[in-house]
Design a protein around this motif. Structure first.
Motif, PDB file in Angstrom:
ATOM      1  N   SER A   1       0.852  -1.192   0.000  1.00  0.00           N
ATOM      2  CA  SER A   1       0.000   0.000   0.000  1.00  0.00           C
ATOM      3  C   SER A   1       0.883   1.236   0.000  1.00  0.00           C
ATOM      4  CB  SER A   1      -0.853  -0.002   1.269  1.00  0.00           C
ATOM      5  OG  SER A   1      -1.345   1.300   1.550  1.00  0.00           O
TER       6      SER A   1
ATOM      7  N   ILE B   1      -3.501  10.165   6.611  1.00  0.00           N
ATOM      8  CA  ILE B   1      -2.778   8.921   6.910  1.00  0.00           C
ATOM      9  C   ILE B   1      -3.572   8.120   7.952  1.00  0.00           C
ATOM     10  CG2 ILE B   1      -0.690   7.914   7.922  1.00  0.00           C
ATOM     11  CD1 ILE B   1       0.847  10.420   7.012  1.00  0.00           C
TER      12      ILE B   1
ATOM     13  N   ILE C   1      -5.289   4.294   7.724  1.00  0.00           N
ATOM     14  CA  ILE C   1      -4.876   3.210   8.616  1.00  0.00           C
ATOM     15  C   ILE C   1      -6.047   2.743   9.477  1.00  0.00           C
ATOM     16  CG2 ILE C   1      -3.339   2.601  10.541  1.00  0.00           C
ATOM     17  CD1 ILE C   1      -1.214   4.384   9.202  1.00  0.00           C
TER      18      ILE C   1
ATOM     19  N   VAL D   1      -0.832  -4.181   9.496  1.00  0.00           N
ATOM     20  CA  VAL D   1       0.338  -3.515   8.934  1.00  0.00           C
ATOM     21  C   VAL D   1       1.568  -4.285   9.406  1.00  0.00           C
ATOM     22  CG1 VAL D   1       1.652  -1.362   8.860  1.00  0.00           C
ATOM     23  CG2 VAL D   1      -0.854  -1.293   8.987  1.00  0.00           C
ATOM     24  N   LYS D   2       2.359  -4.802   8.465  1.00  0.00           N
ATOM     25  CA  LYS D   2       3.534  -5.608   8.802  1.00  0.00           C
ATOM     26  C   LYS D   2       4.841  -4.852   8.567  1.00  0.00           C
ATOM     27  CE  LYS D   2       1.520  -9.285  10.266  1.00  0.00           C
ATOM     28  NZ  LYS D   2       1.725  -9.716  11.661  1.00  0.00           N
TER      29      LYS D   2
ATOM     30  N   MET E   1       6.117  -0.428   7.685  1.00  0.00           N
ATOM     31  CA  MET E   1       5.637   0.920   7.338  1.00  0.00           C
ATOM     32  C   MET E   1       6.790   1.912   7.391  1.00  0.00           C
ATOM     33  SD  MET E   1       2.488   3.088   8.961  1.00  0.00           S
ATOM     34  CE  MET E   1       2.724   2.564  10.631  1.00  0.00           C
ATOM     35  N   LYS E   2       6.880   2.782   6.402  1.00  0.00           N
ATOM     36  CA  LYS E   2       7.841   3.891   6.468  1.00  0.00           C
ATOM     37  C   LYS E   2       7.400   5.039   5.597  1.00  0.00           C
ATOM     38  CE  LYS E   2      10.983   1.420   3.333  1.00  0.00           C
ATOM     39  NZ  LYS E   2      12.278   0.691   3.323  1.00  0.00           N
ATOM     40  N   MET E   3       7.931   6.229   5.930  1.00  0.00           N
ATOM     41  CA  MET E   3       7.662   7.400   5.106  1.00  0.00           C
ATOM     42  C   MET E   3       8.905   7.691   4.285  1.00  0.00           C
ATOM     43  SD  MET E   3       6.445  11.181   6.281  1.00  0.00           S
ATOM     44  CE  MET E   3       4.697  10.881   6.343  1.00  0.00           C
TER      45      MET E   3
ATOM     46  N   VAL F   1       3.654   7.348   2.345  1.00  0.00           N
ATOM     47  CA  VAL F   1       3.775   6.298   3.357  1.00  0.00           C
ATOM     48  C   VAL F   1       3.619   4.956   2.644  1.00  0.00           C
ATOM     49  CG1 VAL F   1       2.756   5.252   5.425  1.00  0.00           C
ATOM     50  CG2 VAL F   1       2.918   7.743   5.233  1.00  0.00           C
ATOM     51  N   VAL F   2       4.659   4.129   2.720  1.00  0.00           N
ATOM     52  CA  VAL F   2       4.577   2.795   2.113  1.00  0.00           C
ATOM     53  C   VAL F   2       4.398   1.768   3.217  1.00  0.00           C
ATOM     54  CG1 VAL F   2       5.780   3.180  -0.071  1.00  0.00           C
ATOM     55  CG2 VAL F   2       7.116   2.728   1.962  1.00  0.00           C
ATOM     56  N   MET F   3       3.499   0.810   2.962  1.00  0.00           N
ATOM     57  CA  MET F   3       3.183  -0.202   3.977  1.00  0.00           C
ATOM     58  C   MET F   3       3.061  -1.577   3.336  1.00  0.00           C
ATOM     59  SD  MET F   3       0.160   1.666   6.185  1.00  0.00           S
ATOM     60  CE  MET F   3      -0.724   2.348   4.796  1.00  0.00           C
TER      61      MET F   3
ATOM     62  N   LEU G   1       0.906  -4.792   3.880  1.00  0.00           N
ATOM     63  CA  LEU G   1      -0.334  -5.196   4.550  1.00  0.00           C
ATOM     64  C   LEU G   1      -0.497  -6.699   4.451  1.00  0.00           C
ATOM     65  CD1 LEU G   1      -2.767  -2.482   3.096  1.00  0.00           C
ATOM     66  CD2 LEU G   1      -1.226  -2.335   5.080  1.00  0.00           C
TER      67      LEU G   1
END
Ligand code: ATP
Ligand code: MG
Length: 138
Positions: A6, A18, A22, A32-33, A35-37, A71-73, A75
């Motif tokens: 995501s 954001i 979420i 969410v396994k 996550m970072k900006m 923001v990359v996540m 999932l």
């Protein structure tokens, strides 16, 4: 269990949604396994969207995706690829179903708040594009 990538796009970050995105994941049993900006460079965005390089909107899309932080996540959940795309709604927010993220927050076919992988193969490529195995909770 399935995984997907995501991205909360620059418009979602700059408009302060954001938390809203979420919250919708958490309300729908999607965890969410990782996550970072990050703020992508032009080559990073072009590599990510390489499948679209012949499309007329490629230049504009990559300029938009590098216009600010995202923001990359990673999932995870049952059938999460299609369930997350259902939560996102159609690419064009005008065609997106009621209650979807894009219907509620997108402002433009390009500035549509979120990205989600569309198949297991693209999910694997996209997760590996941004995360190494140590960054993903197992
Ligand atoms: P995403 O890949 O971001 O999850 P999607 O799978 O719904 O979205 P794609 O067809 O993969 O849609 O397009 C990738 C992105 O390119 C879209 O999310 C949107 O930001 C942009 N885009 C798609 N079609 C157009 C268009 N006709 N004009 C401008 N931008 C577009
Ligand atoms: Mg896509």
């Amino acid at each position: 269990m399935e995984r997907t990538l995501s991205i909360i796009k620059p418009d979602g970050v700059s408009r302060g949604i954001i938390g809203e995105v979420i919250k919708r994941l958490e309300n729908n049993d999607i965890s969410v396994k990782a996550m970072k900006m990050i703020h992508m460079t032009q080559p990073q965005a072009e590599g990510f969207y390489a499948v679209h390089k012949e499309r007329p909107f490629f230049e504009s899309l990559t300029a938009f995706m590098t216009s600010g932080p995202v923001v990359v996540m990673v999932l995870e959940g049952d059938n999460v690829i299609s369930r997350y795309r259902d939560l996102m709604g159609a690419t064009n927010f005008k065609e997106a179903a009621e209650g979807t993220i894009r219907r509620d927050f997108a402002t433009d076919i390009e500035k549509n708040v979120v990205h989600g992988s569309d198949a297991p193969e693209t999910a694997a490529f996209e997760i590996g594009y941004f995360f190494n195995s140590f960054e993903i909770i197992s």
